[in-house]
Design a protein around this motif. Structure first.
Motif, short mmCIF file in Angstrom:
data_model
loop_
_atom_site.label_atom_id
_atom_site.label_comp_id
_atom_site.label_asym_id
_atom_site.label_seq_id
_atom_site.Cartn_x
_atom_site.Cartn_y
_atom_site.Cartn_z
N ASN A 2 12.52 -27.69 37.81
CA ASN A 2 13.77 -27.18 38.37
C ASN A 2 13.63 -27.03 39.88
O ASN A 2 12.64 -27.43 40.47
CB ASN A 2 14.19 -25.86 37.69
CG ASN A 2 13.20 -24.74 37.92
OD1 ASN A 2 12.33 -24.82 38.78
ND2 ASN A 2 13.33 -23.68 37.15
N THR A 8 10.30 -27.06 33.17
CA THR A 8 11.32 -26.55 32.26
C THR A 8 11.27 -27.22 30.89
O THR A 8 12.12 -26.97 30.05
CB THR A 8 12.72 -26.72 32.86
OG1 THR A 8 12.94 -28.10 33.12
CG2 THR A 8 12.86 -25.91 34.13
N ILE A 9 10.29 -28.09 30.65
CA ILE A 9 10.15 -28.76 29.37
C ILE A 9 9.69 -27.74 28.33
O ILE A 9 8.84 -26.90 28.60
CB ILE A 9 9.13 -29.91 29.46
CG1 ILE A 9 9.57 -30.94 30.50
CG2 ILE A 9 8.90 -30.57 28.11
CD1 ILE A 9 10.89 -31.61 30.20
N LYS A 10 10.28 -27.84 27.13
CA LYS A 10 9.92 -26.89 26.07
C LYS A 10 9.90 -27.62 24.73
O LYS A 10 10.33 -28.77 24.62
CB LYS A 10 10.89 -25.73 26.05
CG LYS A 10 12.31 -26.12 25.81
CD LYS A 10 13.22 -24.93 26.04
CE LYS A 10 14.66 -25.32 26.03
NZ LYS A 10 15.04 -26.40 26.88
N ASP A 13 12.21 -30.69 23.17
CA ASP A 13 12.73 -31.65 24.14
C ASP A 13 12.16 -33.03 23.83
O ASP A 13 11.04 -33.16 23.32
CB ASP A 13 12.35 -31.25 25.56
CG ASP A 13 13.11 -30.02 26.05
OD1 ASP A 13 14.05 -29.58 25.36
OD2 ASP A 13 12.75 -29.51 27.12
N GLU A 28 8.47 -36.11 21.09
CA GLU A 28 8.84 -34.71 21.26
C GLU A 28 7.76 -34.02 22.09
O GLU A 28 6.57 -34.31 21.96
CB GLU A 28 8.95 -34.02 19.90
CG GLU A 28 9.42 -32.59 20.00
CD GLU A 28 9.61 -31.93 18.64
OE1 GLU A 28 9.67 -30.69 18.61
OE2 GLU A 28 9.71 -32.65 17.63
N ILE A 57 15.11 -37.75 29.61
CA ILE A 57 14.77 -36.50 28.90
C ILE A 57 16.03 -36.03 28.18
O ILE A 57 17.12 -36.01 28.77
CB ILE A 57 14.30 -35.40 29.88
CG1 ILE A 57 13.00 -35.80 30.55
CG2 ILE A 57 14.18 -34.05 29.18
CD1 ILE A 57 11.78 -35.67 29.69
N LYS A 58 15.87 -35.64 26.93
CA LYS A 58 16.97 -35.02 26.19
C LYS A 58 16.50 -33.63 25.77
O LYS A 58 15.55 -33.48 25.04
CB LYS A 58 17.35 -35.85 24.97
CG LYS A 58 18.55 -35.29 24.25
CD LYS A 58 19.03 -36.22 23.18
CE LYS A 58 20.29 -35.64 22.54
NZ LYS A 58 20.79 -36.49 21.48
N SER A 59 17.21 -32.62 26.27
CA SER A 59 16.86 -31.23 26.01
C SER A 59 17.60 -30.73 24.78
O SER A 59 18.71 -31.16 24.49
CB SER A 59 17.22 -30.37 27.22
OG SER A 59 17.02 -29.01 26.93
N ASP A 61 18.87 -27.96 24.74
CA ASP A 61 19.94 -27.12 25.28
C ASP A 61 21.28 -27.84 25.42
O ASP A 61 22.31 -27.20 25.49
CB ASP A 61 19.53 -26.56 26.65
CG ASP A 61 18.36 -25.61 26.55
OD1 ASP A 61 18.11 -25.07 25.45
OD2 ASP A 61 17.68 -25.41 27.58
N ASN A 62 21.25 -29.17 25.53
CA ASN A 62 22.51 -29.91 25.66
C ASN A 62 22.36 -31.30 25.05
O ASN A 62 21.27 -31.74 24.72
CB ASN A 62 22.96 -29.99 27.13
CG ASN A 62 21.93 -30.66 28.00
OD1 ASN A 62 21.49 -31.76 27.70
ND2 ASN A 62 21.56 -30.01 29.09
N GLU A 65 21.44 -36.88 28.10
CA GLU A 65 20.14 -37.42 28.48
C GLU A 65 20.07 -37.45 30.00
O GLU A 65 20.99 -37.93 30.65
CB GLU A 65 19.94 -38.82 27.91
CG GLU A 65 19.84 -38.82 26.41
CD GLU A 65 19.62 -40.22 25.84
OE1 GLU A 65 19.56 -41.20 26.62
OE2 GLU A 65 19.52 -40.33 24.62
#
Length: 87
Positions: A2, A8-10, A13, A28, A57-59, A61-62, A65
Motif C-alpha cells: 500500500n 497487504t497480501i493475506k 488472495d 493462493e 492479484i485478486k483479493s 476483499d473485492n 483483479e
C-alpha cells in the motif's frame, strides 16, 4: 504494497498469470512463518516458448483483479525464485 509500503497480501488472495488474457496459472497466498509474510507458489504453463505472461492479484476483499507491473517471457522448465528468496 500500500502507500505506506506495507504488504497487504493475506490468506485467500490469488495471483493469476495470463497470456493474452487467457489464464495460465493461479496460486493462493500462503504464509511463510520464517519470512513473516505471505507469498505465492505459482506454477504456470504455456503452449509455446516465449509467451508473454502478465500477472494480476485478486483479493478476497473485492471482485476486481489488480494488474501488476511488468511481464515475464515463458521458458520451458524455468524456475524463478524460491520460497525463502521469492522472485
Amino acid at each position: 504494497m500500500n502507500s505506506d509500503n506495507e504488504n497487504t497480501i493475506k490468506k485467500g488472495d490469488l495471483l493469476i498469470a495470463y497470456s493474452q488474457n487467457v489464464p495460465r496459472g493461479v496460486a493462493e497466498a500462503c504464509l511463510i512463518p520464517d519470512l513473516n509474510r505471505y507469498i505465492f507458489l505459482l506454477t504456470m504453463f504455456s503452449n509455446s516458448n516465449q509467451d508473454k505472461l502478465e500477472f494480476r492479484i485478486k483479493s478476497l476483499d473485492n471482485a476486481f483483479e489488480i494488474p501488476l507491473s511488468g511481464e515475464l517471457a515463458f521458458k520451458n522448465d524455468e524456475v524463478y525464485g524460491q520460497a525463502m528468496t521469492p522472485y
